[in-house]
Every structure is written in C-alpha cells, then in structure tokens.
Enzyme design. Structure first.
Site, PDB file in Angstrom:
ATOM      1  N   ARG A 106      63.934 -21.208  87.525  1.00 34.87           N
ATOM      2  CA  ARG A 106      64.549 -20.636  88.483  1.00 34.87           C
ATOM      3  C   ARG A 106      64.004 -20.759  89.711  1.00 34.87           C
ATOM      4  O   ARG A 106      64.095 -19.749  90.485  1.00 34.87           O
ATOM      5  CB  ARG A 106      64.975 -19.445  88.003  1.00 34.87           C
ATOM      6  CG  ARG A 106      65.928 -19.379  86.832  1.00 34.87           C
ATOM      7  CD  ARG A 106      67.430 -19.778  87.325  1.00 34.87           C
ATOM      8  NE  ARG A 106      68.206 -19.554  86.198  1.00 34.87           N
ATOM      9  CZ  ARG A 106      68.549 -20.241  85.086  1.00 34.87           C
ATOM     10  NH1 ARG A 106      67.811 -21.302  84.844  1.00 34.87           N
ATOM     11  NH2 ARG A 106      69.686 -19.947  84.172  1.00 34.87           N
ATOM     12  N   GLU A 124      67.133 -12.392  89.605  1.00 37.54           N
ATOM     13  CA  GLU A 124      67.284 -13.737  90.018  1.00 37.54           C
ATOM     14  C   GLU A 124      68.091 -14.059  90.995  1.00 37.54           C
ATOM     15  O   GLU A 124      68.212 -14.951  91.673  1.00 37.54           O
ATOM     16  CB  GLU A 124      67.986 -14.262  88.613  1.00 37.54           C
ATOM     17  CG  GLU A 124      67.891 -15.698  88.457  1.00 37.54           C
ATOM     18  CD  GLU A 124      69.180 -16.422  88.005  1.00 37.54           C
ATOM     19  OE1 GLU A 124      70.139 -16.640  88.947  1.00 37.54           O
ATOM     20  OE2 GLU A 124      69.539 -16.661  86.862  1.00 37.54           O
ATOM     21  N   SER A 151      73.436 -13.967  85.474  1.00 39.47           N
ATOM     22  CA  SER A 151      72.177 -13.404  84.939  1.00 39.47           C
ATOM     23  C   SER A 151      71.487 -12.708  86.179  1.00 39.47           C
ATOM     24  O   SER A 151      71.349 -13.436  87.187  1.00 39.47           O
ATOM     25  CB  SER A 151      71.211 -14.239  84.324  1.00 39.47           C
ATOM     26  OG  SER A 151      71.710 -14.943  83.382  1.00 39.47           O
TER      27      SER A 151
END
Ligand code: EPU
Length: 337
Positions: free
Chosen positions: A160, A332, A236
């Site tokens: 990520r 995130e 998420s």
C-alpha cells in the site's frame, strides 16, 4: 474542462461526507491538465473518492479526474499492452480485461476508485498487487511542466505504498497508466490466497477461468465489504501492521489463535481486522459511525457522520490497539485536513 462553484462533495466521496468546495474542476482530457493546475494550484485531486476522508470544510478547490479511455498499444501472441486514462473506473477496466480474456487483474475485481489511484497505494487484493502487471505510469510533473514516464522500479512499490505517497507526493498528477495483460492461453490464474481457493473449491471449480476468478472475488468482496452506495465507507481504514517476531511471540502467549503472515525472519504481518475485533470493536456503533460487522477494519458512516466522529473512532481504535498489543495502527485512508 468544467468549473462549478460552491459544490457539495458528498456524491464524490464514498464515505458520503458532506464537505463543500469552493471550486470543483472537472478534468476530462489530458490536454487540459496543465491549464487546470495552473488555474487551480494546490487543488485536492479526487478520482473515485474511495480512499479519502474529507476532514476539512470547505476545501478551496478540487480537481475531479474524469480522464477515461482504454487503448490497446501493442499486441503479440502472449498478450497486450494497454494504456488507460487515469480517471477511468478501475472495476470497469477489470471487467473489460476479463471480457477480452486477458489475465492479470481479475483478483483486483470490484476495488472501488480510479485507475490512476491504483499505483499511488499499489492496490492489492487476493494475492495480486497492481505492480505485478504495470508497464509504466505517465505522470505530469508540476515543476518541470511536462509529462514523464515512470517504470515500476522507479515507483518504489511497497505494501500500500509507492513513490507517489512519498517523494512525489503533491509533485504531479498521474495521467495514464500502462499495463501488460496476458492472453488466457498463456496465463495461469493466481490462486495463492486461501480465502479465494476455499471459495472456488466450495463451488467445485478446480481450474477456474479468468472470468470465474473475477466472479468469485466479486462475491467474496460483496459478502465481506459494505457497498458504499448503501453504507458510506472507504474500504480498509488501516494498513495491516508489520511487527517484530518477538512482539508477536508475546501476543501468542495470551492469544494462541492470533493469525499472522510471514514477511521475513524478523517480521510478520498481523491482520488489523483481528486486532480491532479482539479489542471488541466488531459491529460497534457510536452515533453515526461504527466498525462493520463482517469486516471491522472498515469504518462505516451510518448516515450524516461528521469527519470529526470518524476521526474520534479512528483515534479510539488506535489507542485501544496500542494499549492492548503495543501496536500502532497506521491509516490506509488519506485524511485531508
Ligand atoms: N479477520 C478477523 N476478523 C474479521 C475479519 C478478518 O479477525 O472480522 C482476520 C482473519 O484472521 C482473516 C484476516 O483478518 O484471515 C484477513 O482478512 P481479509 O481476508 O478480509 O483481509 P484483510 O487483511 O482484512 C486485506 C486488504 C483488503 C483486501 C483483502 C483481500 C488491507 C489493509 N486490506 O484486508 O483491501 O480486499 O485483504 O485481499 O491490506 C482495501 O484496501 O480497502 C481493502 C479492502
């Protein structure tokens, strides 16, 4: 290029936050990129609005990326190279590839957002990351005032993570993304993710096609993740933390069932969902916000949530996880404040 004044951004972010902006610039062509950023410097760029929390109100100006289009650049026996406009809807691109029997991105089905947002956080799901199929990223450099191409090794992809979140953050705009996709006769589907193979085994599908994998991923996601059109969310909220193996051994003493994925001899990845669930957040609701019942890593807006409520819940989760496990959860989602 269209410019609209004093617009609510509620329809442009999947959290459904009612932030407003002074100017909303709708960018539909590559030829307008330079003009848009000259006229509206320091704008927030929104693609699908699926990984942001708009915690500032009002926002001065927003550039909405609507540069779309898929083009086959080259083709040989084994596969094709395609370029895709950065504002193209990601899932539409995936379904186009699946319909052409081209493999490489079917595990990334139903990820919300745009193609251009993909490389920024190296989107990943069910054992595949966008970096695995990337040829290059075309980037308009604000300082040099020109387009340049970045090869995968220049993008410094991580979990990520990429150069676009670090060194090149706010330094330019991704205009097009180039992919290498493989024809089905030369392609082996990626079944490395246990949840995906379990799902296909249950259906008695032993050698799935590209379409079957895509359909399976869509069904799994629909069963675990809320549809933002019904319940606002940004997927998420936190990354899965990577922790030292010694800390994990300590956690195991109290929680023998703690799940983990090995990274190297010193580090393991622990699911944030498990940490959050173990702290008692699964399915909780505080006013307008909460943690989704089927996947507590997803913070949801039950309607009319204020950004501050989401940030309070985020802080509460981070504090509880830190207190209980000594692990710092890192968001995130990009928080604009
Ligand atoms: N888990 C729980 N409780 C739950 C759900 C999950 O303890 O209620 C634990 C279980 O141990 C489970 C593990 O978490 O095995 C992993 O769960 P899951 O397969 O749902 O994946 P994840 O690690 O929570 C990541 C990505 C998702 C991606 C899935 C599938 C991150 C931060 N999230 O979630 O991506 O779809 O894997 O590959 O890496 C996103 O980025 O927005 C996103 C949804």
């Amino acid at each position: 290029m269209q410019v609209n004044k004093n617009v609510s951004l509620q329809a442009y972010n999947t959290f459904g936050i009612k932030t407003a902006c002074g100017e909303l610039v709708i960018l539909e062509s590559k030829a307008d990129i330079e003009k848009a950023f000259d006229l509206f410097p320091q704008s927030i760029i929104i693609g699908g609005g699926s990984n942001i929390l708009l915690a500032k109100n009002p926002i001065h100006s927003v550039i909405l990326n609507r540069i779309t289009g898929i083009k086959i650049i080259s083709e040989n026996d084994k596969g094709v190279q395609v370029s895709v406009g950065s504002g193209h809807n990601w899932h539409e691109f995936v379904r186009w590839a699946v319909s052409q029997n081209l493999g490489g991105i079917e595990n990334l089905s139903l990820i919300p957002g745009t193609v251009g947002a993909g490389p920024i956080q190296n989107i990943g799901a069910y054992g595949t990351e966008i970096k695995d199929v990337l040829e290059k990223v075309e980037f308009y450099d604000f300082e040099k005032r020109k387009f340049r191409s970045l090869l995968p090794e220049q993008c410094h992809f991580g979990y990520r993570d990429s150069v676009f979140k670090n060194h090149l953050k706010n330094k330019g705009f991704i205009s097009q993304v180039f992919f290498n996709l493989t024809k089905s006769s030369y392609y082996e589907v990626n079944l490395s993710y246990k949840g995906l193979t379990d799902y296909l085994n249950n259906l008695n599908i032993k050698s799935p096609t590209i379409t079957e994998v895509s359909n399976a991923v869509i069904s799994i996601r629909q069963s675990k993740l809320p549809d933002w059109k019904e319940l606002g969310n940004a997927g998420s909220f936190f990354k899965n933390p990577e922790i030292n193996i010694d800390l994990f051994k300590k956690i195991k003493q109290s929680y023998p069932e703690a799940p983990s994925y090995p990274i190297d001899s010193k580090t393991i990845k622990i699911p944030a969902a498990w940490l959050i669930e173990t702290c008692g957040f699964k399915g909780v609701q505080y006013g307008n916000v909460g943690c989704y019942l089927n996947q507590p890593l997803v913070i949801v807006n039950y309607g009319n949530a204020l950004p501050a409520e989401i940030i309070d819940l985020k802080n509460h989760i981070q504090n509880q996880v830190l207190d209980k496990f000594g692990i710092e959860l890192v968001p995130e989602v990009t928080i604009v404040q």
